[in-house]
Design a protein around this motif. Structure first.
Motif, PDB file in Angstrom:
ATOM      1  N   ARG A  18      11.828  -5.252 -11.319  1.00 19.20           N
ATOM      2  CA  ARG A  18      10.706  -4.718 -10.526  1.00 19.20           C
ATOM      3  C   ARG A  18       9.682  -4.040 -11.434  1.00 19.20           C
ATOM      4  NH1 ARG A  18      15.086  -3.772  -7.165  1.00 19.20           N
ATOM      5  NH2 ARG A  18      15.319  -1.600  -7.843  1.00 19.20           N
ATOM      6  N   GLY A  19      10.160  -3.327 -12.445  1.00 17.95           N
ATOM      7  CA  GLY A  19       9.242  -2.684 -13.392  1.00 17.95           C
ATOM      8  C   GLY A  19       8.442  -3.707 -14.176  1.00 17.95           C
ATOM      9  N   ALA A  20       9.099  -4.778 -14.580  1.00 19.05           N
ATOM     10  CA  ALA A  20       8.417  -5.825 -15.355  1.00 19.05           C
ATOM     11  C   ALA A  20       7.387  -6.571 -14.516  1.00 19.05           C
ATOM     12  CB  ALA A  20       9.442  -6.806 -15.928  1.00 19.05           C
ATOM     13  N   HIS A  21       7.584  -6.598 -13.215  1.00 22.75           N
ATOM     14  CA  HIS A  21       6.661  -7.311 -12.315  1.00 22.75           C
ATOM     15  C   HIS A  21       5.989  -6.348 -11.340  1.00 22.75           C
ATOM     16  CE1 HIS A  21       9.536 -10.372 -13.737  1.00 22.75           C
ATOM     17  NE2 HIS A  21       8.431 -11.109 -13.794  1.00 22.75           N
ATOM     18  N   MET A  22       5.720  -5.161 -11.830  1.00 24.48           N
ATOM     19  CA  MET A  22       5.183  -4.098 -10.972  1.00 24.48           C
ATOM     20  C   MET A  22       3.853  -4.474 -10.328  1.00 24.48           C
ATOM     21  SD  MET A  22       4.479  -0.029 -11.753  1.00 24.48           S
ATOM     22  CE  MET A  22       5.268  -0.232 -13.312  1.00 24.48           C
ATOM     23  N   ALA A  23       2.955  -5.085 -11.065  1.00 21.86           N
ATOM     24  CA  ALA A  23       1.639  -5.421 -10.498  1.00 21.86           C
ATOM     25  C   ALA A  23       1.783  -6.398  -9.342  1.00 21.86           C
ATOM     26  CB  ALA A  23       0.723  -5.985 -11.576  1.00 21.86           C
ATOM     27  N   GLU A  24       2.645  -7.409  -9.523  1.00 21.61           N
ATOM     28  CA  GLU A  24       2.874  -8.383  -8.448  1.00 21.61           C
ATOM     29  C   GLU A  24       3.498  -7.698  -7.227  1.00 21.61           C
ATOM     30  OE1 GLU A  24       5.432 -11.463  -9.970  1.00 21.61           O
ATOM     31  OE2 GLU A  24       4.313 -11.525 -11.848  1.00 21.61           O
ATOM     32  N   LEU A  25       4.488  -6.847  -7.480  1.00 19.54           N
ATOM     33  CA  LEU A  25       5.158  -6.153  -6.397  1.00 19.54           C
ATOM     34  C   LEU A  25       4.196  -5.214  -5.663  1.00 19.54           C
ATOM     35  CD1 LEU A  25       7.783  -5.714  -4.890  1.00 19.54           C
ATOM     36  CD2 LEU A  25       8.406  -3.993  -6.598  1.00 19.54           C
ATOM     37  N   ASP A  26       3.364  -4.514  -6.431  1.00 22.35           N
ATOM     38  CA  ASP A  26       2.357  -3.643  -5.811  1.00 22.35           C
ATOM     39  C   ASP A  26       1.430  -4.449  -4.908  1.00 22.35           C
ATOM     40  OD1 ASP A  26       3.378  -1.371  -6.986  1.00 22.35           O
ATOM     41  OD2 ASP A  26       1.828  -1.221  -8.521  1.00 22.35           O
ATOM     42  N   ASP A  27       1.040  -5.641  -5.354  1.00 21.68           N
ATOM     43  CA  ASP A  27       0.170  -6.488  -4.528  1.00 21.68           C
ATOM     44  C   ASP A  27       0.867  -6.890  -3.225  1.00 21.68           C
ATOM     45  OD1 ASP A  27      -1.877  -6.334  -6.391  1.00 21.68           O
ATOM     46  OD2 ASP A  27      -1.449  -8.299  -7.289  1.00 21.68           O
ATOM     47  N   LEU A  28       2.153  -7.279  -3.332  1.00 15.78           N
ATOM     48  CA  LEU A  28       2.908  -7.656  -2.128  1.00 15.78           C
ATOM     49  C   LEU A  28       3.001  -6.490  -1.143  1.00 15.78           C
ATOM     50  CD1 LEU A  28       5.866  -9.647  -3.747  1.00 15.78           C
ATOM     51  CD2 LEU A  28       4.042 -10.586  -2.305  1.00 15.78           C
ATOM     52  N   ILE A  29       3.298  -5.320  -1.677  1.00 11.67           N
ATOM     53  CA  ILE A  29       3.428  -4.139  -0.825  1.00 11.67           C
ATOM     54  C   ILE A  29       2.074  -3.774  -0.215  1.00 11.67           C
ATOM     55  CG2 ILE A  29       3.942  -1.671  -0.828  1.00 11.67           C
ATOM     56  CD1 ILE A  29       6.103  -2.350  -2.988  1.00 11.67           C
ATOM     57  N   SER A  30       1.008  -3.871  -1.002  1.00 11.87           N
ATOM     58  CA  SER A  30      -0.337  -3.563  -0.494  1.00 11.87           C
ATOM     59  C   SER A  30      -0.735  -4.497   0.635  1.00 11.87           C
ATOM     60  CB  SER A  30      -1.365  -3.656  -1.625  1.00 11.87           C
ATOM     61  OG  SER A  30      -1.159  -2.636  -2.550  1.00 11.87           O
ATOM     62  N   GLU A  31      -0.422  -5.786   0.467  1.00 10.01           N
ATOM     63  CA  GLU A  31      -0.739  -6.756   1.525  1.00 10.01           C
ATOM     64  C   GLU A  31      -0.006  -6.406   2.813  1.00 10.01           C
ATOM     65  OE1 GLU A  31       0.191 -10.648   0.029  1.00 10.01           O
ATOM     66  OE2 GLU A  31      -1.158 -10.420  -1.684  1.00 10.01           O
ATOM     67  N   TRP A  32       1.263  -6.040   2.689  1.00 14.46           N
ATOM     68  CA  TRP A  32       2.057  -5.697   3.868  1.00 14.46           C
ATOM     69  C   TRP A  32       1.564  -4.411   4.511  1.00 14.46           C
ATOM     70  CZ3 TRP A  32       6.311  -1.860   3.844  1.00 14.46           C
ATOM     71  CH2 TRP A  32       6.924  -1.741   5.092  1.00 14.46           C
ATOM     72  N   THR A  33       1.358  -3.374   3.729  1.00 16.79           N
ATOM     73  CA  THR A  33       0.975  -2.089   4.305  1.00 16.79           C
ATOM     74  C   THR A  33      -0.404  -2.124   4.956  1.00 16.79           C
ATOM     75  OG1 THR A  33       0.172  -1.258   2.162  1.00 16.79           O
ATOM     76  CG2 THR A  33       2.451  -0.754   2.742  1.00 16.79           C
ATOM     77  N   ALA A  34      -1.233  -3.062   4.548  1.00 16.05           N
ATOM     78  CA  ALA A  34      -2.560  -3.181   5.153  1.00 16.05           C
ATOM     79  C   ALA A  34      -2.482  -3.725   6.585  1.00 16.05           C
ATOM     80  CB  ALA A  34      -3.453  -4.081   4.303  1.00 16.05           C
TER      81      ALA A  34
END
Length: 135
Positions: A18-34
């Motif tokens: 998750r740390g290595a792919h943090m930017a991708e994970l942040d994008d996924l979470i941002s899409e969901w939370t929106a």
């Protein structure tokens, strides 16, 4: 999030991944939370055992019943602006709880104390600094 497959995805299955792919994970979470309200999001996170809380703007804190119950916001009178809400003292200790006693000094209110008392300036120096717009 409605995406159970993410738990087994090698990009997100471990803390290191998750740390290595943090930017991708942040994008996924941002899409969901929106797509959900803050209240619904908190309910879902809490139901899933995720510790979470709101990040407040000042106006949110002023109207939050929990902040009011904890007396986290105090209201003090300002001589020109009227009542001002401001943050209370934390932590609140039982033997020495502390409190906010005033809204703060007016601009230049302590000039004499600082310039004369602490710095030892005399009348001439004070007049010179005042005339020059320094104080």
């Amino acid at each position: 999030m409605g995406r159970p497959g993410l738990a087994d995805d090698e990009h997100y299955a471990t803390h290191g991944a998750r740390g290595a792919h943090m930017a991708e994970l942040d994008d996924l979470i941002s899409e969901w939370t929106a797509t959900v309200t803050a209240g619904d999001l908190l309910d879902a996170l809490h139901a899933g055992g995720v510790p979470a809380g709101r990040i407040y703007r000042a106006r949110d804190m002023l109207s939050d019943p929990h902040f009011a119950a904890r007396e986290a916001i105090v209201r003090l009178a300002h001589p020109e602006l009227g009542e001002l809400p401001m943050q209370g003292v934390f932590p609140r200790l039982s033997s020495t709880p502390g409190r906010v006693r005033h809204v703060g000094p007016e601009l230049g209110e302590h000039n004499d104390e600082v310039y004369r008392g602490l710095l030892g300036l005399g009348d001439g120096e004070m007049e010179e600094l005042t005339a020059g717009g320094v104080i």
